[in-house]
Write a protein that holds these residues in place. Structure first.
Motif, short mmCIF file in Angstrom:
data_model
loop_
_atom_site.label_atom_id
_atom_site.label_comp_id
_atom_site.label_asym_id
_atom_site.label_seq_id
_atom_site.Cartn_x
_atom_site.Cartn_y
_atom_site.Cartn_z
N UNK A 235 14.02 2.61 -14.95
CA UNK A 235 14.42 3.68 -15.86
C UNK A 235 14.99 3.11 -17.15
N UNK A 236 15.83 2.09 -17.05
CA UNK A 236 16.41 1.47 -18.24
C UNK A 236 15.33 0.81 -19.09
N UNK A 237 14.38 0.13 -18.46
CA UNK A 237 13.30 -0.54 -19.19
C UNK A 237 12.42 0.47 -19.93
N UNK A 238 12.32 1.68 -19.39
CA UNK A 238 11.50 2.72 -20.02
C UNK A 238 12.28 3.52 -21.05
N UNK A 239 13.53 3.14 -21.32
CA UNK A 239 14.27 3.76 -22.42
C UNK A 239 15.34 4.74 -22.03
N UNK A 240 15.62 4.90 -20.75
CA UNK A 240 16.67 5.85 -20.34
C UNK A 240 18.04 5.25 -20.61
N UNK A 241 18.90 6.01 -21.28
CA UNK A 241 20.28 5.58 -21.51
C UNK A 241 21.17 5.89 -20.32
N UNK A 242 20.81 6.94 -19.58
CA UNK A 242 21.61 7.40 -18.45
C UNK A 242 20.69 7.65 -17.26
N UNK A 243 21.12 7.22 -16.08
CA UNK A 243 20.42 7.54 -14.84
C UNK A 243 21.37 8.39 -14.01
N UNK A 244 20.89 9.52 -13.49
CA UNK A 244 21.78 10.40 -12.74
C UNK A 244 21.18 10.78 -11.39
N UNK A 245 22.05 11.17 -10.49
CA UNK A 245 21.66 11.63 -9.16
C UNK A 245 22.81 12.45 -8.58
N UNK A 246 22.55 13.09 -7.43
CA UNK A 246 23.58 13.85 -6.74
C UNK A 246 23.67 13.39 -5.31
N UNK A 247 24.86 13.52 -4.73
CA UNK A 247 25.07 13.16 -3.33
C UNK A 247 26.07 14.15 -2.73
N UNK A 248 25.82 14.58 -1.49
CA UNK A 248 26.74 15.50 -0.84
C UNK A 248 28.10 14.83 -0.65
N UNK A 249 29.14 15.62 -0.79
CA UNK A 249 30.49 15.06 -0.78
C UNK A 249 30.86 14.45 0.56
N UNK A 250 30.19 14.86 1.64
CA UNK A 250 30.53 14.29 2.96
C UNK A 250 29.62 13.13 3.35
N UNK A 251 28.76 12.67 2.43
CA UNK A 251 27.87 11.55 2.73
C UNK A 251 28.50 10.26 2.19
N UNK A 252 29.47 9.76 2.92
CA UNK A 252 30.23 8.60 2.46
C UNK A 252 29.35 7.36 2.31
N UNK A 253 28.39 7.19 3.21
CA UNK A 253 27.54 6.00 3.14
C UNK A 253 26.75 5.98 1.84
N UNK A 254 26.13 7.11 1.49
CA UNK A 254 25.34 7.16 0.26
C UNK A 254 26.23 7.03 -0.97
#
Length: 274
Positions: A235-254
């Motif tokens: 993503x960075x190599x293709x020009x993205x300044x920010x990479x985002x994602x979501x994770x459930x609050x109870x998924x401590x491992x992720x």
């Protein structure tokens, strides 16, 4: 007044972006507007609700399916126009749109910091279904050694059964047939055998990671960390300044995995079942 839209014009997209800027400047955090979806609406179905005051956009609500059995609603109201019933009008119109859609449930996404959003959800009889942390990576990810046995490639026709099974194991649901041909789906392989799947989408100067799943039998072996590092580097190599994602609050491992790569929490969002 409320306007229903099947497809968004460049002018409407700019008005939504301007409204987003005003809201984030006032409230902080971020808004879950799914810009990739907004820019690529099919134009065949009404999926967005807008409140215009002349040529100024004061409110917006989008309907999103993400290929899942649950519809998500997310919106915003101009800080200077709150308290006028705009949010309630947008939500009522959005719920009406959902009635004719073949989905099992509806979730309203509310930033945890928004007392007004929470009150609006509760007035509609909403109950808290789950919560997610939104995370962002600014800059390069922490370096991770690549495992030569692990590869990433675009999903092919023959991968559909394996991807559907991975989604079932990871998220408890299978995507509809219409989502099987998503060109952004990548298959994660180890020694030539599918062990995971993920989607990487560019959204202007941002990139989003979605549907990231590793087979339960293969978790805890460094595959997810390796793949996440590769996705961020791509993503960075293709020009993205920010990479985002979501994770459930109870998924401590992720959550630990993502923060170990360099992701930082931006906001917590509550999902209310309506």
């Amino acid at each position: 007044m409320v306007t229903l839209s099947a497809g968004l014009s460049p002018a409407a997209l700019q008005a939504i972006a301007d409204l987003e800027h005003r809201v984030v400047a006032a409230d902080g955090g971020r808004l879950k507007l799914e810009w990739n979806a907004l820019r690529h609406r099919s134009g065949e179905a009404v999926e967005d609700v807008l409140w215009w005051d002349g040529d100024r956009l004061l409110g917006f609500l989008g309907v999103y399916s993400h290929g899942a059995p649950t519809l998500e609603l997310a919106g915003m109201v101009d800080p200077e126009a709150r308290g006028r019933g705009i949010g309630a009008a947008l939500l009522n119109a959005g719920l009406q749109l959902c009635k004719d859609r073949e989905h099992g449930s509806i979730l309203l996404v509310v930033p945890r910091s928004s007392a007004a959003g929470r009150a609006l959800a509760e007035r509609q009889g909403g109950r808290l279904d789950h919560s997610e942390h939104a995370l962002e990576l600014l800059g390069d990810p922490v370096e991770v050694a690549a495992d030569p046995r692990v590869t990433l490639r675009a999903a092919a026709e023959a991968d559909r059964p394996a991807v559907r099974e991975l989604m079932r194991l990871g998220f408890g649901w299978e995507p509809p047939a219409s989502a099987d041909r998503d060109p952004h789906t990548l298959v994660i392989e180890q020694d030539g055998r599918p062990v995971g799947a993920v989607r990487l989408l560019r959204e202007g100067d941002r990139a989003g990671i979605y549907g990231f799943v590793v087979h339960p039998d293969q978790q805890g072996r460094g595959i997810g960390r390796d793949v996440l590092h590769r996705l961020c580097r791509t993503a960075r190599a293709e020009g993205a300044d920010v990479v985002h994602l979501e994770v459930e609050t109870d998924n401590d491992r992720a959550l630990h995995l993502y923060t170990s790569i360099g992701f930082q929490p931006v906001i917590t969002e509550d999902y209310y079942a309506l």
